[in-house]
Design a protein around this motif. Structure first.
Motif, PDB file in Angstrom:
ATOM      1  N   UNK A 585       0.832  -1.205   0.000  1.00 31.87           N
ATOM      2  CA  UNK A 585       0.000   0.000   0.000  1.00 31.87           C
ATOM      3  C   UNK A 585       0.866   1.254   0.000  1.00 31.87           C
ATOM      4  N   UNK A 586       0.258   2.320  -0.516  1.00 35.68           N
ATOM      5  CA  UNK A 586       0.925   3.616  -0.550  1.00 35.68           C
ATOM      6  C   UNK A 586      -0.130   4.695  -0.387  1.00 35.68           C
ATOM      7  N   UNK A 587       0.143   5.692   0.429  1.00 37.09           N
ATOM      8  CA  UNK A 587      -0.820   6.774   0.588  1.00 37.09           C
ATOM      9  C   UNK A 587      -0.600   7.548   1.873  1.00 37.09           C
ATOM     10  N   UNK A 588      -1.445   8.557   2.083  1.00 36.98           N
ATOM     11  CA  UNK A 588      -1.313   9.434   3.244  1.00 36.98           C
ATOM     12  C   UNK A 588      -1.602   8.704   4.560  1.00 36.98           C
ATOM     13  N   UNK A 589      -2.222   7.528   4.489  1.00 35.30           N
ATOM     14  CA  UNK A 589      -2.434   6.748   5.708  1.00 35.30           C
ATOM     15  C   UNK A 589      -1.095   6.439   6.371  1.00 35.30           C
ATOM     16  N   UNK A 590      -0.038   6.326   5.586  1.00 34.74           N
ATOM     17  CA  UNK A 590       1.268   5.959   6.114  1.00 34.74           C
ATOM     18  C   UNK A 590       2.242   7.136   6.111  1.00 34.74           C
ATOM     19  N   UNK A 591       2.199   7.919   5.061  1.00 40.83           N
ATOM     20  CA  UNK A 591       3.105   9.065   4.999  1.00 40.83           C
ATOM     21  C   UNK A 591       2.749   9.954   3.815  1.00 40.83           C
ATOM     22  N   UNK A 592       2.911  11.233   4.005  1.00 39.80           N
ATOM     23  CA  UNK A 592       2.823  12.168   2.883  1.00 39.80           C
ATOM     24  C   UNK A 592       4.161  12.131   2.143  1.00 39.80           C
TER      25      UNK A 592
END
Length: 611
Positions: A585-592
């Motif tokens: 996964x990739x996205x703002x849930x983990x980091x900007x």
């Protein structure tokens, strides 16, 4: 040494060496079979040429055994073997040389109106002669006997390239026949390239050979707009250096036998004398133009060249050299007129594009561009699987500009190559800096636009950058959108396979957004697909989106392709994806997206499960 495989049979080379010599009055094809030949206007030469601009002893041909090729070849030497050089020199494929080992198809000019071409073929091949201007074929020994005389033993091996023997005798007996003729220059004084006169000679020979051997000849005429657009402030005295640099760059990209010449004040002409088909010439022309469009630095200033060009191909467009040149001039004039005759709306668009191009040049020069990095998380391992690089522009007036706002404009300019170079160099260097900081190697993913992907210089550029930065190619990944594969699948296959051989991997971005063709996944060496975030956003309230996502995940498993969920923003989306067995996964849930130093801190801290 003997035997057919050695290239020699009973001490005799199995290759026939053929020299075609021509001037305005005559043409002769000579089979070379002696150890050496002298050539010049004096009657004592093995090959006599009737030109007042040639030297008495202009050149020497020397047979040698090439151990690599396992066969005899011929050297051409300027002047005689005692070190006396000719007055005007010899030019092989447009370059002045003192000694040159001849290769099949070489074009020779003797610094005057005498030209020659060298060819070799197997003994079983027939030497054919087309009807033409005083055209003959003879072995050297036959010619020697024809022109031998009791009065002149030295002339026993003389080949007189003239129909009128009395004219030759008159020339050789003339007291004014010393090497005191004016030095007719066939090279441009500024660039050192062949000039128009010499280029015309080469073109004439190339077309003649093409008629005989039934292949194509292509000619490219390029007009260089040296003082407009993004570099109109460049000083006029830089023009000479720019022309020198362009000439040298083109020469480095040409094949053996191709010729680049200076045609006018700001024009260059390129001769491609041996083309198998029109498609082949198109690819070579594009490679040459991309070379010209690369930026160069003059006195610390980055210079970008805009061009107009025209191409003509024998025999499709014209059937003789003069018609080819006339057609080129006409097409070039038309191309320049068409670029000027645009409607006002197009003119406004062109002006804006020019402004963006100029501003982006400054952005690259003054380091206004920056890369930001967003990690891709593997929920199974709890680690960072890869990291994606995004380019940002710190505009001095407009602040931070995201790539979707300026890259489409950049693709409309000639900035593709320098922008590619900057992004890839910075991404590779950053990856190396992280490794040097103690972070274990990870994949750096870089987005390519359609124009960046199809740019002909990309493979060579990538190879150079990997060498310069010392990054192992397995730690670099290209993200490409399926949207620009749909109409160019065959071209895409070729490009991806070339880049794949260099060791980089590929991720198909925005999967499912456009065409979602399984064909791409089967025919291309794609290792990852990144599902478009429009599907991810609907997972929480749209059962159909979950079914589609499940299909993508199963497809990836069946084809052994990793599936990445893009744009994950909530814990609920994370849970759904994990239940569907999508763990990347990739996205703002983990980091900007983060700058390099911030990303380094993230990578150092988050090597444990990220929840």
């Amino acid at each position: 040494m003997s035997g057919e495989n050695s290239g020699i049979m009973n001490g005799v080379p199995l290759i026939q060496h053929i020299l075609v010599v021509e001037d305005q009055a005559s043409r002769r094809t000579i089979i070379l079979d002696e150890a050496n030949y002298t050539m010049g206007r004096h009657s004592s030469n093995s090959i006599q040429i009737n030109s007042r601009q040639s030297s008495r002893h202009h050149a020497t041909f020397v047979r040698k055994f090439n151990t690599k090729l396992n066969q005899f070849t011929y050297l051409i030497v300027d002047g005689d073997l005692e070190g006396n050089k000719s007055q005007n020199g010899i030019f092989v494929n447009g370059e002045k040389c003192l000694v040159h080992e001849l290769k099949d198809g070489d074009l020779i000019n003797f610094g005057c109106d005498v030209n020659a071409s060298y060819h070799h073929m197997g003994r079983r091949d027939n030497v054919t002669v087309t009807s033409g201007l005083n055209s003959e074929v003879n072995s050297a020994s036959e010619e020697n006997e024809r022109y031998s005389s009791d009065e002149n033993i030295q002339a026993k091996k003389t080949l007189i390239l003239s129909e009128d023997d009395t004219d030759v005798k008159k020339t050789s007996d003339n007291k004014d026949n010393e090497d005191t003729f004016a030095d007719y220059s066939y090279l441009d004084a500024v660039t050192g390239l062949p000039n128009q006169t010499l280029f015309n000679e080469y073109l004439y020979i190339a077309v003649s050979n093409a008629k005989r051997y039934q292949h194509h000849v292509a000619v490219l005429l390029v007009d260089l707009d040296l003082f407009s657009g993004t570099h109109h402030d460049a000083k006029k005295e830089w023009a000479d250096q720019i022309l020198k640099n362009i000439g040298k760059s083109i020469q480095n990209r040409l094949r053996n036998g191709d010729i680049v010449a200076r045609w006018g004040d700001s024009q260059v002409s390129i001769l491609l004398p041996q083309i198998q088909n029109i498609e082949n010439s198109t690819a070579i022309v594009q490679r040459i133009l991309s070379t010209i469009h690369q930026n160069m630095t003059i006195n610390g200033e980055r210079i970008h060249i805009q061009t107009h060009h025209a191409v003509a191909v024998y025999p499709q467009d014209a059937n003789d050299s003069q018609k080819i040149l006339n057609l080129l001039q006409s097409r070039l004039t038309q191309a320049k007129l068409e670029s000027q005759s645009v409607p006002s709306s197009s003119l406004e668009l062109s002006n804006r594009r020019s402004q963006v191009e100029k501003r982006l040049h400054r952005a690259i020069k003054y380091e206004e561009l920056d890369l930001y990095y967003q990690p891709q998380i593997n929920l199974q391992t709890g680690g960072v699987e890869a990291i994606e690089a995004f380019v940002r522009w710190h505009h001095p007036q407009k602040g931070l500009i995201t790539p979707e706002k300026f890259l489409p404009w950049a693709d409309k300019t000639e900035l593709t190559d320098p922008l590619n170079r900057w992004i890839l160099t910075e991404a590779c260097n950053q990856n190396m800096r992280w490794q040097q900081a103690g972070i274990s190697p990870l994949v750096m993913s870089v987005n390519l636009s359609e124009k960046q992907f199809y740019h002909p210089n990309l493979p060579r550029l990538l190879e150079e950058i990997l060498t310069e930065t010392k990054l192992d190619s397995r730690w670099l990944e290209f993200e490409i959108s399926e949207s620009f594969l749909i109409h160019h699948i065959e071209d895409a296959q070729k490009i991806i396979r070339v880049l794949d051989q260099l060791g980089v991997s590929f991720c198909l971005d925005d999967f499912g957004k456009h065409y979602a063709s399984i064909r791409y996944l089967i025919e291309l060496p794609i290792k990852k697909i990144k599902v478009d975030q429009s599907f991810i956003a609907k997972l929480e309230d749209n059962p159909q989106a979950i079914k589609i996502m499940t299909t993508f995940i199963n497809l990836g498993k069946n084809l052994n392709i990793q599936v990445i969920a893009k744009g994950v923003e909530t814990q609920s989306q994370t849970n759904i994806l994990e239940n569907l067995s999508c763990f990347l996964m990739q996205g703002y849930r983990f980091s900007k997206p983060m700058k390099g130093e911030e990303a380094k801190t993230f990578l150092l801290l988050h090597r444990t499960p990220v929840r």
